[in-house]
Design a protein around this motif. Sequence first.
Motif, short mmCIF file in Angstrom:
data_model
loop_
_atom_site.label_atom_id
_atom_site.label_comp_id
_atom_site.label_asym_id
_atom_site.label_seq_id
_atom_site.Cartn_x
_atom_site.Cartn_y
_atom_site.Cartn_z
N SER A 11 34.68 27.07 45.46
CA SER A 11 33.87 26.84 46.66
C SER A 11 33.03 25.58 46.46
CB SER A 11 32.94 28.03 46.93
OG SER A 11 33.69 29.19 47.22
N ALA A 12 32.76 24.89 47.56
CA ALA A 12 31.95 23.66 47.50
C ALA A 12 31.25 23.46 48.83
CB ALA A 12 32.84 22.45 47.18
N SER A 13 30.16 22.71 48.81
CA SER A 13 29.42 22.46 50.04
C SER A 13 28.88 21.04 50.07
CB SER A 13 28.26 23.45 50.18
OG SER A 13 27.29 23.21 49.17
N LYS A 29 38.33 15.93 45.38
CA LYS A 29 37.15 15.48 44.65
C LYS A 29 36.54 16.61 43.82
CE LYS A 29 35.99 11.90 48.02
NZ LYS A 29 35.07 11.51 49.11
N THR A 30 36.58 17.82 44.35
CA THR A 30 36.02 18.96 43.62
C THR A 30 36.90 19.30 42.42
OG1 THR A 30 35.08 19.81 45.69
CG2 THR A 30 35.21 21.34 43.85
N LEU A 31 38.20 19.25 42.59
CA LEU A 31 39.10 19.52 41.47
C LEU A 31 38.88 18.52 40.34
CD1 LEU A 31 42.47 20.19 43.39
CD2 LEU A 31 40.96 21.91 42.36
N LEU A 32 38.60 17.25 40.71
CA LEU A 32 38.47 16.17 39.73
C LEU A 32 37.03 15.93 39.29
CD1 LEU A 32 41.00 13.60 41.28
CD2 LEU A 32 41.41 15.36 39.55
N ASP A 33 36.17 16.89 39.55
CA ASP A 33 34.75 16.79 39.13
C ASP A 33 34.03 15.60 39.76
OD1 ASP A 33 35.05 19.06 37.66
OD2 ASP A 33 34.99 18.10 35.69
N LEU A 34 34.50 15.14 40.92
CA LEU A 34 33.82 14.07 41.65
C LEU A 34 32.85 14.64 42.68
CD1 LEU A 34 36.90 11.73 42.22
CD2 LEU A 34 35.05 11.40 40.55
#
Length: 254
Positions: free
Chosen positions: A12-14, A49-54
């Motif tokens: 999850s991301a926001s 971006k979330t998968l790649l820690d960006l």
Amino acid sequence: MESAILIAENVSASYRKNTVLHNVNFKVNQGTLTGIIGPNGAGKSTLIKTLLDLHPRLSGSVTFFQQPFKKAKKRIGYVPQRGSVDWDFPTNALDVVTMGLYGEIGWFKFPSRKHKEKAYEALKKVGMADYADRQISQLSGGQQQRIFLARALVQNADLYFMDEPLAGVDAQTERAIMFILQELKRNGKTVMVVHHDLQTVADYFDHVLLLNRTVIGHGKTEEIFTKENIGKTYGGNMRWLIGEEEKNVVPSYH
């Protein structure tokens, strides 16, 4: 049984207080070419971006080749959206591609002749060798996209993420890029592509990830890319152009 090289669990991301991704779960096997498909605002770019820690994760876990991103990043290539780059930066095409080798060169060292030759070979693969000395600001949108692709190719990664590499390019460039991506797949590489043209999905990708803040469906294109699943992904905002067979249904927008 194939082992997954990418596993995302309950991601999850926001942005600020708005949830963009919610409990995203999927696994990707080696040697697949996957289209990440969904409406505007569905979280496609944020997912990469979330998968790649960006971009920070609110929750969940991601592993690449059974490792966290930091340990696997040398095996991963990334092509961001062309619009996110400052194309007025004073550098030429060959130097941009050579930047893809900084993990090998080291940040405070100058590239050797061998590194420059690798970069030039990558430019040849994308049909841009004649533009090696051209300032990137002088290139067309399609040419800039090919330069970005060459920068990813020179890394010789095992897994590639590409955020709308076909956006705003001419038909010839689109065919050239897809030929390269399909060649990567044939060579055992794994490629995930954010893509917006629903009419070409079945021709371009052997797998799809249908996304609208969460995963609506993921798997082989012929099994997942159906009228029902696309309707769930895009909501009722569509009309349907029905072909001879149910599977050939092509959605379009009002």
